[in-house]
Design an enzyme around this catalytic site. Structure first.
Site, PDB file in Angstrom:
ATOM      1  N   LEU A   8      17.825  77.406  -4.359  1.00  0.00           N
ATOM      2  CA  LEU A   8      17.254  77.620  -3.062  1.00  0.00           C
ATOM      3  C   LEU A   8      15.444  77.210  -3.442  1.00  0.00           C
ATOM      4  O   LEU A   8      14.761  77.967  -2.926  1.00  0.00           O
ATOM      5  CB  LEU A   8      17.304  79.105  -2.539  1.00  0.00           C
ATOM      6  CG  LEU A   8      18.432  79.332  -1.945  1.00  0.00           C
ATOM      7  CD1 LEU A   8      18.813  80.883  -1.637  1.00  0.00           C
ATOM      8  CD2 LEU A   8      19.205  78.325  -0.843  1.00  0.00           C
ATOM      9  N   GLY A  12      15.970  72.803  -1.917  1.00  0.00           N
ATOM     10  CA  GLY A  12      17.354  73.385  -1.530  1.00  0.00           C
ATOM     11  C   GLY A  12      17.137  74.189  -0.467  1.00  0.00           C
ATOM     12  O   GLY A  12      18.071  74.329   0.698  1.00  0.00           O
ATOM     13  N   SER A 121      17.378  61.809  -1.349  1.00  0.00           N
ATOM     14  CA  SER A 121      15.968  61.531  -1.330  1.00  0.00           C
ATOM     15  C   SER A 121      15.395  62.177  -0.130  1.00  0.00           C
ATOM     16  O   SER A 121      15.946  62.032   0.848  1.00  0.00           O
ATOM     17  CB  SER A 121      15.960  59.936  -1.402  1.00  0.00           C
ATOM     18  OG  SER A 121      14.530  59.557  -1.318  1.00  0.00           O
ATOM     19  N   LYS A 173      21.299  56.531  -6.427  1.00  0.00           N
ATOM     20  CA  LYS A 173      20.130  57.281  -6.603  1.00  0.00           C
ATOM     21  C   LYS A 173      19.123  57.098  -7.731  1.00  0.00           C
ATOM     22  O   LYS A 173      18.137  57.060  -7.587  1.00  0.00           O
ATOM     23  CB  LYS A 173      20.363  58.834  -6.354  1.00  0.00           C
ATOM     24  CG  LYS A 173      18.955  59.641  -6.518  1.00  0.00           C
ATOM     25  CD  LYS A 173      18.254  59.308  -5.166  1.00  0.00           C
ATOM     26  CE  LYS A 173      17.160  60.360  -5.120  1.00  0.00           C
ATOM     27  NZ  LYS A 173      16.556  60.999  -5.837  1.00  0.00           N
ATOM     28  N   GLU A 180      11.419  52.773  -7.091  1.00  0.00           N
ATOM     29  CA  GLU A 180      10.294  53.542  -6.455  1.00  0.00           C
ATOM     30  C   GLU A 180       9.370  53.619  -7.491  1.00  0.00           C
ATOM     31  O   GLU A 180       7.933  53.597  -7.219  1.00  0.00           O
ATOM     32  CB  GLU A 180      11.054  55.153  -6.301  1.00  0.00           C
ATOM     33  CG  GLU A 180       9.884  56.342  -5.988  1.00  0.00           C
ATOM     34  CD  GLU A 180      10.719  57.663  -5.685  1.00  0.00           C
ATOM     35  OE1 GLU A 180       9.943  58.289  -6.587  1.00  0.00           O
ATOM     36  OE2 GLU A 180      11.273  57.524  -4.840  1.00  0.00           O
TER      37      GLU A 180
END
Length: 301
Positions: A8, A12, A121, A173, A180
């Site tokens: 978290l 998250g 993303s 990814k 990127e």
């Protein structure tokens, strides 16, 4: 749909909050009591251990992992496998190396647990804008998870999709992040050239804003660069030190393994390495060599 969220941290927690806003039931686990309390404040449930989390979820269980790649993910997968039952599903939404994901999937298959790798993303903007998700896994399993992906995505039918079998989500990814690297490097170099043409007195934020509409180089990264330049034109207080999450390295390694030429991504990674060397032995030796063969002057420290 009810699911468990493991990890978290900022991303998250935001993903859990978006799921709650979309009508899902979320129970989360994080070692931090403050992180668990934060989730409860948004209407979610919490558990103080993986065992308690698994016990709190109805079967067949769905658990979403948002933990750092490498050993932490390895350990979490192993711990969960000792607790889960056949038919349960584990989704790794972090930035794991796709080769690690293939290994995790094999372990899960041995126990009859479904494994899905989801390259995610969106960063800190995902809560409001939605997340782009590249999903790898069995087609039937992914279809059963559609309500989750549709809620997290910018729209039910955009920004996400099953790209292939297990491993393909994190592989996609990985390449996304490699691209990127190259885009960020190009923007940074271009704006640096503009800045160094001092006699024109160019307003970099103004130029960025011009490029945001109609230009072939417009993008979300350009918008972020323009916003940054508007707030801090001289980049005051920012050290010229660029970290990397590891996915650029993995992309370059994959290019080498596949015999694919990827000079821009590779050089952008090398530039990040270079940014961390504030006492470059390489440059000192270069200066010394110029002096040795041509008698060129050496600038002293």
């Amino acid at each position: 749909m009810q699911l468990g969220m493991i990890g978290l941290g900022k991303m998250g927690a935001n993903m859990a909050q978006r799921l709650l806003q979309g009508g899902h039931q979320v129970t989360g686990f994080d070692p931090s009591a403050d992180a668990r309390k934060n989730l409860e404040g948004h209407g979610g449930g919490s558990a103080d251990s993986l065992k308690a989390l698994v016990q709190a979820l109805p079967a067949p269980r769905v658990l979403w992992l948002m933990v750092p790649s490498g050993k932490i993910t390895d350990d979490t997968v192993d711990a969960l496998l000792a607790l889960l039952d056949k038919g349960d599903t584990m989704i790794d939404g972090g930035n794991s190396n796709y080769k690690d994901s293939l290994g995790h999937a094999a372990k899960c298959k041995d126990k009859g647990v479904n494994y899905v790798d989801c390259g995610t993303s969106g960063g800190v903007w995902g809560l409001a804008e939605g997340y782009s998700m590249m999903v790898g896994g069995d087609e039937q399993v992914v279809d059963g998870l559609k309500p989750i992906f549709e809620t997290l995505a910018p729209g039910k039918d955009k920004g996400w999709g099953r790209v292939g079998p297990v491993g393909s989500g994190h592989f996609t990814k990985m390449v996304h992040n490699g691209i990127e690297y190259g885009l960020m490097q190009a923007y940074a170099e271009g704006f640096s050239i503009l800045k160094h043409k001092e006699e024109f007195g160019l307003d970099l934020a103004q130029i960025g804003n011009i490029w945001r509409d109609g230009s072939v180089v417009r993008s979300w990264l350009l918008e972020l660069a323009t916003d940054a330049l508007s707030k801090n034109p001289e980049m005051d207080g920012i050290a010229p030190y660029v970290v990397d999450s590891g996915e650029g390295r993995w992309t370059v390694n994959a290019a080498l393994e596949l015999n694919v030429s990827a000079p821009v991504i590779t050089l952008s990674l090398m530039e990040r390495f270079r940014s961390r060397d504030d006492d470059s032995f390489t440059d000192k030796l270069l200066a010394s060599l110029r002096n040795e063969f041509g008698g060129h002057a050496i600038k002293k420290e």
